[in-house]
Scaffold this active site. Structure first.
Site, PDB file in Angstrom:
ATOM      1  N   ASP A 155      18.436  37.491  11.883  1.00  0.00           N
ATOM      2  CA  ASP A 155      17.187  36.921  11.356  1.00  0.00           C
ATOM      3  C   ASP A 155      16.485  38.003  10.540  1.00  0.00           C
ATOM      4  O   ASP A 155      15.903  38.939  11.104  1.00  0.00           O
ATOM      5  CB  ASP A 155      16.279  36.472  12.498  1.00  0.00           C
ATOM      6  CG  ASP A 155      16.789  35.219  13.192  1.00  0.00           C
ATOM      7  OD1 ASP A 155      17.991  34.915  13.048  1.00  0.00           O
ATOM      8  OD2 ASP A 155      15.997  34.566  13.881  1.00  0.00           O
ATOM      9  N   LYS A 218      13.785  30.035   7.638  1.00  0.00           N
ATOM     10  CA  LYS A 218      12.893  29.826   8.777  1.00  0.00           C
ATOM     11  C   LYS A 218      11.450  30.052   8.341  1.00  0.00           C
ATOM     12  O   LYS A 218      11.170  30.801   7.403  1.00  0.00           O
ATOM     13  CB  LYS A 218      13.252  30.783   9.914  1.00  0.00           C
ATOM     14  CG  LYS A 218      14.692  30.611  10.420  1.00  0.00           C
ATOM     15  CD  LYS A 218      15.014  31.552  11.559  1.00  0.00           C
ATOM     16  CE  LYS A 218      14.327  31.151  12.842  1.00  0.00           C
ATOM     17  NZ  LYS A 218      14.813  31.936  14.021  1.00  0.00           N
ATOM     18  N   LYS A 250      24.857  23.379   2.030  1.00  0.00           N
ATOM     19  CA  LYS A 250      23.900  23.011   3.062  1.00  0.00           C
ATOM     20  C   LYS A 250      23.400  24.264   3.767  1.00  0.00           C
ATOM     21  O   LYS A 250      24.121  25.103   4.195  1.00  0.00           O
ATOM     22  CB  LYS A 250      24.537  22.089   4.096  1.00  0.00           C
ATOM     23  CG  LYS A 250      24.920  20.714   3.589  1.00  0.00           C
ATOM     24  CD  LYS A 250      25.423  19.831   4.709  1.00  0.00           C
ATOM     25  CE  LYS A 250      25.836  18.471   4.195  1.00  0.00           C
ATOM     26  NZ  LYS A 250      26.333  17.589   5.235  1.00  0.00           N
TER      27      LYS A 250
END
Length: 305
Positions: A155, A218, A250
């Site tokens: 992340d 995110k 995607k």
């Protein structure tokens, strides 16, 4: 899991032309929030779906190997077995989507999941989380070390200064370098939307992140004054849809409804959608307990994450 997004060349013309109609976004958010939510057994089913999309997270200054171990056990059995048995869901393999920890705790999480015979992925925040203001070499090194320790998802956080000053090419180049440092690990790009100022910036940052090869985008780190909101989620979902239509790549209940309405039910799976809320699982398990027993549990009746 979906194939890694190979990204594309930065299309500055596309990015520069973006204008988001704020009032239209707010109206759409009100429509979705006003929808009647599912009830009874359908509500429980959707709550279990939400569990499977959670990145179960601990990002505290006092993290230790023991509380990371407890987090991993909770991720592999997120809802009490007897509650799942009452719903005939005990043999469906329900787990969270991943566990997420700081880079220094990745090895602890990998060991705990291996000991539990679990194949759940370990995600790690990196790139100077949450502010993203450390030197680029430091941020890249953090990514590489987390991957070396066994993280299969990274992340990253974007440098908000580049977005706020319109330096989209520089932001693209940074994210491309993070993509390369991730290797085979999936890269989830946190936009920190509460610090981007406008919906237009959110849309542009979403596009640039996907063009640079992000597998997920995110909303927030959870550390900003404003984190995920429904209007911002609509803007990001529209950016995903537009990117998908142009390239073919995607990358709680109202959130699931929003994703279903904007992108379709096929997007409601852990490979494409995550809920990064560390306290959400406890709330969901309480609701499932109420669904099964007709009452809410006492604090001691549900295991901690």
């Amino acid at each position: 899991m979906s194939a890694r997004n190979p990204g594309m060349e930065l299309d500055l013309e596309w990015v520069s032309k973006v204008r988001v109609n704020q009032q239209a976004v707010l109206r759409r958010a009100q429509q979705i929030q006003g929808r009647k939510l599912v009830k009874k057994q359908w509500e429980a089913a959707w709550l279990l779906r939400a569990v499977t999309c959670i990145d179960l997270t601990t990002l505290a200054g006092d993290d230790t190997p023991s509380n990371v171990h407890r987090l991993c056990l909770k991720a592999t059995q997120p809802v009490r077995h007897d509650l799942l048995e009452s719903m005939d869901m005990h043999n469906k393999g329900i787990t969270t989507a991943a566990v997420c920890v700081y880079p220094a705790r990745v090895a602890d999480a990998v060991r705990s999941l291996k000991a539990a015979n679990s194949s759940l992925p370990v995600a790690s925040v990196a790139t100077g989380f949450p502010a993203g203001q450390t030197h680029l070499k430091t941020r890249l090194g953090e990514v590489r070390m987390a991957v070396e320790d066994g993280a299969s998802e990274i992340d990253i956080v974007i440098n908000r200064m580049l977005a706020l000053t319109g330096q989209w090419e520089a932001l693209y180049q940074e994210i491309c370098q993070f993509r390369e440092a991730c290797g085979d690990a999936h890269m989830k790009t946190i936009l920190a939307v509460g610090e981007l100022g406008t919906f237009t910036n959110v849309y542009k940052a979403s596009l640039v992140a996907m063009m640079a090869g992000s597998d997920f985008i995110k909303t927030s780190t959870g550390k900003e004054a404003v984190n995920a909101t429904y209007p911002v989620a609509i803007v990001m979902a529209r950016a995903i849809r537009d990117y998908f239509l142009r390239t073919g790549h995607k990358d709680s209940l109202v959130w699931l409804t929003l994703m279903k309405e904007e992108l379709g039910e096929e997007w409601l799976k852990a490979e494409l959608f995550r809920l990064g809320a560390s306290t959400l699982l406890a709330d969901i398990e309480r609701q499932i307990y109420h669904h099964v027993t007709g009452r809410y549990p006492a604090y001691h009746e549900l295991p901690l994450a």
